[in-house]
Design a protein around this motif. Structure first.
Motif, PDB file in Angstrom:
ATOM      1  N   ARG A  19       0.852  -1.184   0.000  1.00  0.00           N
ATOM      2  CA  ARG A  19       0.000   0.000   0.000  1.00  0.00           C
ATOM      3  C   ARG A  19       0.887   1.233   0.000  1.00  0.00           C
ATOM      4  O   ARG A  19       1.670   1.439   0.931  1.00  0.00           O
ATOM      5  CB  ARG A  19      -0.946   0.043   1.194  1.00  0.00           C
ATOM      6  N   SER A  21       1.306   5.380   0.066  1.00  0.00           N
ATOM      7  CA  SER A  21       0.641   6.568   0.590  1.00  0.00           C
ATOM      8  C   SER A  21       1.263   7.807  -0.026  1.00  0.00           C
ATOM      9  O   SER A  21       2.461   7.832  -0.330  1.00  0.00           O
ATOM     10  CB  SER A  21       0.784   6.644   2.115  1.00  0.00           C
ATOM     11  N   THR A  75      -4.426  12.796   2.272  1.00  0.00           N
ATOM     12  CA  THR A  75      -3.587  11.674   1.842  1.00  0.00           C
ATOM     13  C   THR A  75      -4.329  10.837   0.807  1.00  0.00           C
ATOM     14  O   THR A  75      -5.532  10.601   0.951  1.00  0.00           O
ATOM     15  CB  THR A  75      -3.195  10.802   3.040  1.00  0.00           C
ATOM     16  N   TYR A  77      -4.048   7.076  -1.293  1.00  0.00           N
ATOM     17  CA  TYR A  77      -3.467   5.742  -1.161  1.00  0.00           C
ATOM     18  C   TYR A  77      -3.578   4.982  -2.477  1.00  0.00           C
ATOM     19  O   TYR A  77      -4.461   5.231  -3.293  1.00  0.00           O
ATOM     20  CB  TYR A  77      -4.191   4.952  -0.069  1.00  0.00           C
TER      21      TYR A  77
END
Length: 124
Positions: A19, A21, A75, A77
């Motif tokens: 993942r 970010s 943010t 992702y």
């Protein structure tokens, strides 16, 4: 001053997950489309996924990658599942700061600000 900082890259075996970010600062970004791009050695930078009024994916990652955003954290992702060796690249996030639009564009030239990139390596 606009700043984008990517994190979450690394080395993973084929079939694994990562993942990424992208933390944005300097402005509120939830009104702007944001995108993930990648660039492998010797290849041009290519669009991977974008989020604006909706989400949009390159065919090569559709069904495996998911883009999302947390507006409270400024943010974005990129959840990457079922990774393949051909996903190996430096991954960049970018923001398209055209006013009054939420349409995701796929051309790198459409994006004004970029992060420094994070390396993703998928071993076979």
């Amino acid at each position: 001053q606009v700043q984008l900082v990517e994190s979450g890259g690394g080395v993973v075996q084929a079939g694994g997950s990562l993942r990424l970010s992208c933390a944005a600062s300097g402005r509120t970004f939830n009104i702007y489309p944001m995108g993930w791009f990648r660039q492998a050695p010797g290849r041009e930078r290519e669009f991977v996924a974008g989020i604006g009024g909706s989400t949009y994916y390159a065919d090569s990652v559709k069904g495996r990658f998911t883009i999302s955003r947390d507006n409270a954290k400024n943010t974005v992702y990129l959840q990457m599942n079922r990774l393949k060796p051909e996903d190996t690249a430096v991954y960049y996030c970018a923001v398209d700061m055209r006013p009054f639009t939420t349409v995701v564009r796929t051309a790198p030239e459409a994006y004004e600000y970029w992060g420094q990139g994070t390396q993703v390596t998928v071993s076979s």
